[in-house]
Design an enzyme around this catalytic site. Structure first.
Site, PDB file in Angstrom:
ATOM      1  N   LYS A  31      -1.250 -12.232  -9.059  1.00 49.21           N
ATOM      2  CA  LYS A  31      -0.182 -13.154  -8.672  1.00 49.21           C
ATOM      3  C   LYS A  31      -0.637 -14.158  -7.614  1.00 49.21           C
ATOM      4  O   LYS A  31      -0.213 -15.324  -7.635  1.00 49.21           O
ATOM      5  CB  LYS A  31       1.038 -12.387  -8.185  1.00 49.21           C
ATOM      6  N   THR A  32      -1.521 -13.744  -6.697  1.00 47.86           N
ATOM      7  CA  THR A  32      -1.993 -14.676  -5.669  1.00 47.86           C
ATOM      8  C   THR A  32      -2.835 -15.779  -6.306  1.00 47.86           C
ATOM      9  O   THR A  32      -2.739 -16.951  -5.920  1.00 47.86           O
ATOM     10  CB  THR A  32      -2.806 -13.935  -4.592  1.00 47.86           C
ATOM     11  N   ASP A 217       6.688 -15.809  -2.353  1.00 48.21           N
ATOM     12  CA  ASP A 217       5.918 -14.632  -2.764  1.00 48.21           C
ATOM     13  C   ASP A 217       6.705 -13.359  -2.421  1.00 48.21           C
ATOM     14  O   ASP A 217       7.567 -13.369  -1.532  1.00 48.21           O
ATOM     15  CB  ASP A 217       4.569 -14.637  -2.046  1.00 48.21           C
ATOM     16  N   GLU A 218       6.398 -12.256  -3.101  1.00 45.20           N
ATOM     17  CA  GLU A 218       7.049 -10.959  -2.859  1.00 45.20           C
ATOM     18  C   GLU A 218       8.572 -11.097  -2.861  1.00 45.20           C
ATOM     19  O   GLU A 218       9.278 -10.557  -1.992  1.00 45.20           O
ATOM     20  CB  GLU A 218       6.567 -10.352  -1.521  1.00 45.20           C
ATOM     21  N   GLN A 248       8.586  -2.915  -7.932  1.00 46.80           N
ATOM     22  CA  GLN A 248       7.972  -2.636  -6.632  1.00 46.80           C
ATOM     23  C   GLN A 248       8.925  -2.926  -5.475  1.00 46.80           C
ATOM     24  O   GLN A 248       8.493  -3.166  -4.349  1.00 46.80           O
ATOM     25  CB  GLN A 248       6.680  -3.443  -6.482  1.00 46.80           C
ATOM     26  N   ARG A 593      -2.003   1.807  -6.813  1.00 43.50           N
ATOM     27  CA  ARG A 593      -2.971   1.406  -5.783  1.00 43.50           C
ATOM     28  C   ARG A 593      -4.396   1.768  -6.220  1.00 43.50           C
ATOM     29  O   ARG A 593      -5.366   1.274  -5.648  1.00 43.50           O
ATOM     30  CB  ARG A 593      -2.701   2.110  -4.443  1.00 43.50           C
TER      31      ARG A 593
END
Length: 718
Positions: A31-32, A217-218, A248, A593
């Site tokens: 996503k970044t 973002d997020e 998430q 993770r």
């Protein structure tokens, strides 16, 4: 621009011309990369002026990373506004807060400043922090501010309820002190900005014209106030581009609302939704397991993560006979991985709650495995940790907040009037309170002259020794010579003493990783321990809560304490389906993770926190059976009233002593011997370590290490 490094969905997300875009970005889906490429595309290909673009992140680390990537792509100094939402509000308020009756140089308060004001309030109102904790009062204040309830209304609502009235008085004192200082806390930064935008349409219009392209973002983690700010800035003309993953959303306890991203199209239509589901982090086996878990949630945007990486190893689930053996198994596995070339920093141990780290730490220490605890905010908010760090701050900074915290801790007989006199004199001289103590020791009167003199001499002595003394030894010296340790020992504060030892261990780890650093540098880094950038640079195994691990990734991940009531937590399960779905999202975050290998561990036996026998977590039962291998003592079909006596030999092959120490009149013990203990009952020897015997006793005792010469211990004849 070259888009060859983007997959089809990522490319669509970068090139879309839609005004309102929602990117559902699965874990590890890049996503970044998409966000930064999107910004570069707008500048280089669409001709958008960089200063018309806004990108909102939720940590300084994320903002800095995004700035570096954007600058690298456009190859020139960028004027794109990339910042946290709080930094954005500070920027806006520095320009226009005069409209709200505040000066442009208003003070931004941190958590310590908030508590310092509350401490004054408790003293003046004669209230006890044991009755009203700082955390509960700050929550009360934040909730009232968010609900637009001022102190007057809070007091009217509290009539007839003493506890609520006390909190309302604290709220009034807090707000009045803030106003006197022209200070805003973190909540105020957003609330005042939103209030200003709603009150002054011309101010809002100015800032709406500043940013034509707004990126967030997020987005799954924002709360209602943050959303209102974004909605106001967007207006009807600007482009809004949000990136997040409902799967998430794990911060509802601090205000995050999954409904915002799920129902985004209600305010922003027509909405273009793009799903990024190709994962670049984990193996397919890990993703298949995570996908099978999260499918049990009903309130989500449907997606299955996939990868072009190889399938990889199955997820390993290990059940042990006790928490100690769970920790020992994890430590042995880590030692094995390290012996085969895995760096310690590529390994993480995650847990649902901080208290679960105790056994894990012990297991790692026994295997001599270096580790750091990503302290989470809670560890550094503990009173004894703050006290110790403020003592250290007195050596390097002499700041007033540190002085106020420790000068009477332990008690030195300096009353409220003395401290007010000291504060007034420092304001008069425009210097610190410590400088007043140092140069005008008589200011507090002859009664306190000797106390002040001794205090200053103690601080000055440490200042002279700090350059010649290691940081950890300096802390030990401070704790001892200040009388702080003695105070805790006299009050039998065993747990707080242990926490201070953990702080010394933390400093030791810091010294190993940064051997040339100073005390001042350590104190600066400690203030950022809520972030993760320093942890990532460590050469040690990382221990942290799952919440703290959000956004991180490791080659090998151990998730421990996987028992129902622990993970998912008892408290969350009491919240019904909503609570369970958030716990499942948290497990999903934990599992994803891992890049290469995921280990899930739990232990059988009685748990005194839950006050019942532990059973394996449903979050393991919900995994696709083809993705997981089960090892160790099976607890699924175990009689809940019986503790297993045997540990698999291949996991715990203790060194057998051919000629063990034999106390006079007693036979030596060896692995497999049946024994009897006067208190614990019958058991079986698991192994011999020097003069100690590892013994598995029946439920609820579990595994114990007993001195071989202990008179209560007897060998049974087979």
């Amino acid at each position: 621009m070259n888009f060859e490094n983007l997959n089809a969905n990522q490319k669509e997300a970068v090139l879309t011309d839609s005004q309102y875009v929602r990117i559902i970005a699965g874990a590890g889906s890049g996503k970044t990369r998409v966000l930064t490429t999107r910004i570069a595309y707008l500048i280089l290909e669409k001709g958008v002026y960089p200063n018309k673009i806004l990108a909102i992140t939720f940590t300084n680390k994320a903002a800095n990373e995004m700035k570096e990537r954007v600058n690298g792509m456009i190859q020139e100094g960028s004027t794109v506004s990339i910042s946290t939402i709080h930094s954005l509000c500070v920027r806006i308020l520095r320009k226009d807060i005069l409209t709200m009756g505040y000066p442009r140089n208003f003070t931004v308060m941190d958590a310590d400043d908030q508590k310092a004001i509350l401490k004054e309030a408790y003293r003046e109102l004669n209230l006890d922090k044991q009755t009203y904790s700082y955390a509960s009062v700050l929550d009360y204040i934040a909730n009232n501010k968010a609900a637009s309830i001022d102190p007057d209304r809070a007091e009217r609502l509290a009539v007839g309820f003493k506890g609520e009235m006390d909190k309302a008085k604290l709220y009034r004192y807090y707000v009045e002190r803030q106003n006197a200082l022209y200070a805003l806390d973190f909540d105020d930064l957003l609330l005042v900005t939103v209030k200003m935008f709603k009150r002054y349409s011309e101010v809002l219009a100015k800032w709406q014209k500043c940013f034509n392209y707004i990126h967030v973002d997020e987005f799954q983690d924002i709360d209602q106030v943050q959303y209102e700010l974004i909605r106001l800035l967007a207006g009807t003309q600007n482009n809004v581009y949000v990136v997040g993953d409902p799967d998430q959303t794990i911060y509802t306890w601090r205000g995050a609302d999954v409904n915002i991203i799920m129902n985004f199209e209600k305010d922003f239509a027509p909405l273009h939704t793009i799903i990024l589901n190709e994962n670049y982090r984990s193996t397919q086996m890990i993703l298949d397991g995570a996908n099978s878990l999260i499918k049990n949630n009903s309130y989500r945007v449907k997606k299955d993560l996939y990868t072009n990486k190889e399938a990889g190893e199955k997820i390993t689930h290990y059940t042990s006979a006790s928490e100690e053996y769970e920790a020992a198994w994890i430590a042995r596995k880590i030692a094995e991985l390290h012996s085969k070339g895995t760096e310690y920093r590529d390994i993480a141990i995650l847990y649902r709650s901080n208290y679960l780290s105790r056994a894990i730490e012990k297991g790692l220490l026994e295997e001599h495995i270096p580790y750091v605890i990503f302290g989470g905010v809670k560890f550094y908010e503990r009173a004894e940790i703050k006290d110790a760090l403020c003592y250290l701050r007195m050596i390097t900074m002499n700041d007033d907040l540190a002085l106020l915290r420790i000068i009477n801790n332990p008690k030195r007989g300096l009353g409220t009037r003395s401290m007010e006199k000291l504060r007034d004199r420092s304001k008069e001289l425009k210097t610190t309170m410590y400088e007043v103590l140092k140069n005008e020791s008589d200011i507090l009167g002859p009664k306190n002259r000797e106390t002040v003199k001794n205090f200053v001499q103690m601080i000055e002595k440490w200042k002279k020794e700090v350059d010649e003394t290691s940081i950890d030894k300096m802390l030990e010296k401070v704790i001892d010579e200040s009388g702080y340790r003695r105070m805790l020992e006299e009050n039998k504060e065993t747990e707080r003493i242990e926490n201070l030892k953990e702080l010394i261990n933390d400093i030791g780890s810091f010294m190993i990783n940064f051997p040339d650093s100073t005390l001042d540098e350590y104190l600066q880094i400690v203030s950022l321990y809520g972030e993760t950038n320093e942890t990532e640079r460590s050469l040690s195994v990382q221990l942290m809560t799952v919440h703290a691990a959000k956004g991180l990734e490791f080659n090998n991940v151990f998730v421990c304490g996987m028992s129902d009531g622990i993970f998912p937590s008892d408290r969350s399960m009491q919240d019904g389906k909503k609570g369970l779905e958030e716990e499942r999202r948290l497990a999903y975050v934990a599992y994803t993770r891992a890049r290469n290998k995921l280990y899930l561990t739990d232990s059988s036996g009685f748990n005194y926190v839950l006050n019942r026998v532990k059973t394996t977590s449903r979050f393991i039962d919900e995994l696709d059976p083809s993705t997981v291998e089960h090892l160790g003592v099976s607890s699924k079909f175990q009689d809940p009233h019986e503790q297993p006596l045997f540990i698999p030999d291949d996991e715990f092959d203790f060194e057998e002593v051919s000629a063990p120490v034999t106390p006079k009149g007693k036979k030596g013990f060896k692995k497999g011997d049946k024994i009897s203990h006067a208190v614990f009952g019958e058991g079986i020897v698991l192994g011999v370590e020097g003069n100690f015997v590892q013994i598995a006793f029946k439920f609820p005792v579990g595994v114990k290490k007993v001195l071989a010469t202990h008179p209560s211990l007897k060998k049974l004849v087979s």
